[in-house]
Design a protein around this motif. Structure first.
Motif, PDB file in Angstrom:
ATOM      1  N   CYS A   1      -2.796   0.218  -3.846  1.00 53.92           N
ATOM      2  CA  CYS A   1      -2.305  -1.106  -3.473  1.00 53.92           C
ATOM      3  C   CYS A   1      -1.816  -1.787  -4.734  1.00 53.92           C
TER       4      CYS A   1
ATOM      5  N   TRP B   1     -10.297  -3.302   0.525  1.00 56.22           N
ATOM      6  CA  TRP B   1      -9.726  -2.425   1.538  1.00 56.22           C
ATOM      7  C   TRP B   1     -10.439  -2.644   2.870  1.00 56.22           C
TER       8      TRP B   1
ATOM      9  N   GLU C   1       0.831  -1.198   0.000  1.00 55.84           N
ATOM     10  CA  GLU C   1       0.000   0.000   0.000  1.00 55.84           C
ATOM     11  C   GLU C   1       0.870   1.254   0.000  1.00 55.84           C
TER      12      GLU C   1
ATOM     13  N   TYR D   1      -5.710  -1.220   5.292  1.00 54.61           N
ATOM     14  CA  TYR D   1      -5.051  -2.392   4.736  1.00 54.61           C
ATOM     15  C   TYR D   1      -5.705  -2.776   3.417  1.00 54.61           C
ATOM     16  N   CYS D   2      -4.905  -3.120   2.435  1.00 55.41           N
ATOM     17  CA  CYS D   2      -5.484  -3.744   1.262  1.00 55.41           C
ATOM     18  C   CYS D   2      -5.392  -5.259   1.427  1.00 55.41           C
TER      19      CYS D   2
ATOM     20  N   THR E   1      -1.340   1.210   5.910  1.00 58.04           N
ATOM     21  CA  THR E   1      -0.897   2.591   5.780  1.00 58.04           C
ATOM     22  C   THR E   1      -1.777   3.462   6.678  1.00 58.04           C
TER      23      THR E   1
ATOM     24  N   LEU F   1      -5.500   6.101  -1.668  1.00 59.58           N
ATOM     25  CA  LEU F   1      -4.633   4.988  -1.314  1.00 59.58           C
ATOM     26  C   LEU F   1      -4.448   4.088  -2.532  1.00 59.58           C
TER      27      LEU F   1
END
Length: 123
Positions: free
Chosen positions: A22, A36, A6, A95-96, A117, A20
């Motif tokens: 990823c 996500w 990410e 988070y991805c 992230t 964002l």
């Protein structure tokens, strides 16, 4: 084995926007559903949004559906979370996640996860 990375988190004022990213690498044939999640301090991990490489199935959780958008860029093996009109309650580690199947992904049982992230929204 696929790997996810990410980027794009940061500090933003309420009402601002962040995107964002990823990026997936490695065994990409084991990745089809893309998503996500987020985890605020002291809380459990929460589903945010998911889609697929083909866009055949897209879901965004109700609390953010009018402000967040998930999209993909197939030729870059990358998916995005565009977050607009950010609020302090959006502060979390994002988070991805990815999986070959959609249902395991959206229930938090995806096979692959990024490192996270931090997104911080101040009022």
């Amino acid at each position: 084995q696929a790997r996810l990375a990410e980027s794009g988190g940061g500090l933003v004022q309420a009402g601002g926007s962040l995107r964002l990213s990823c990026k997936a690498s490695g065994r990409l044939n084991s990745v089809y559903a893309l998503g996500w999640f987020r985890q605020a301090q002291g809380k459990g991990r929460e589903f945010v949004a998911a889609t697929t490489w083909t866009g055949s199935n897209t879901v965004v959780t109700d609390p953010v559906k009018d402000r967040f958008t998930i999209s993909v860029e197939n030729d870059k093996n990358t998916w995005y979370l565009q977050m607009n009109n950010l609020k302090p309650e959006d502060t979390a580690i994002y988070y991805c996640s990815a999986d070959i199947d959609f249902n395991p992904l959206i229930t938090g049982r995806g096979s692959y996860w990024g490192q996270g992230t931090q997104v911080t929204v101040h009022s």
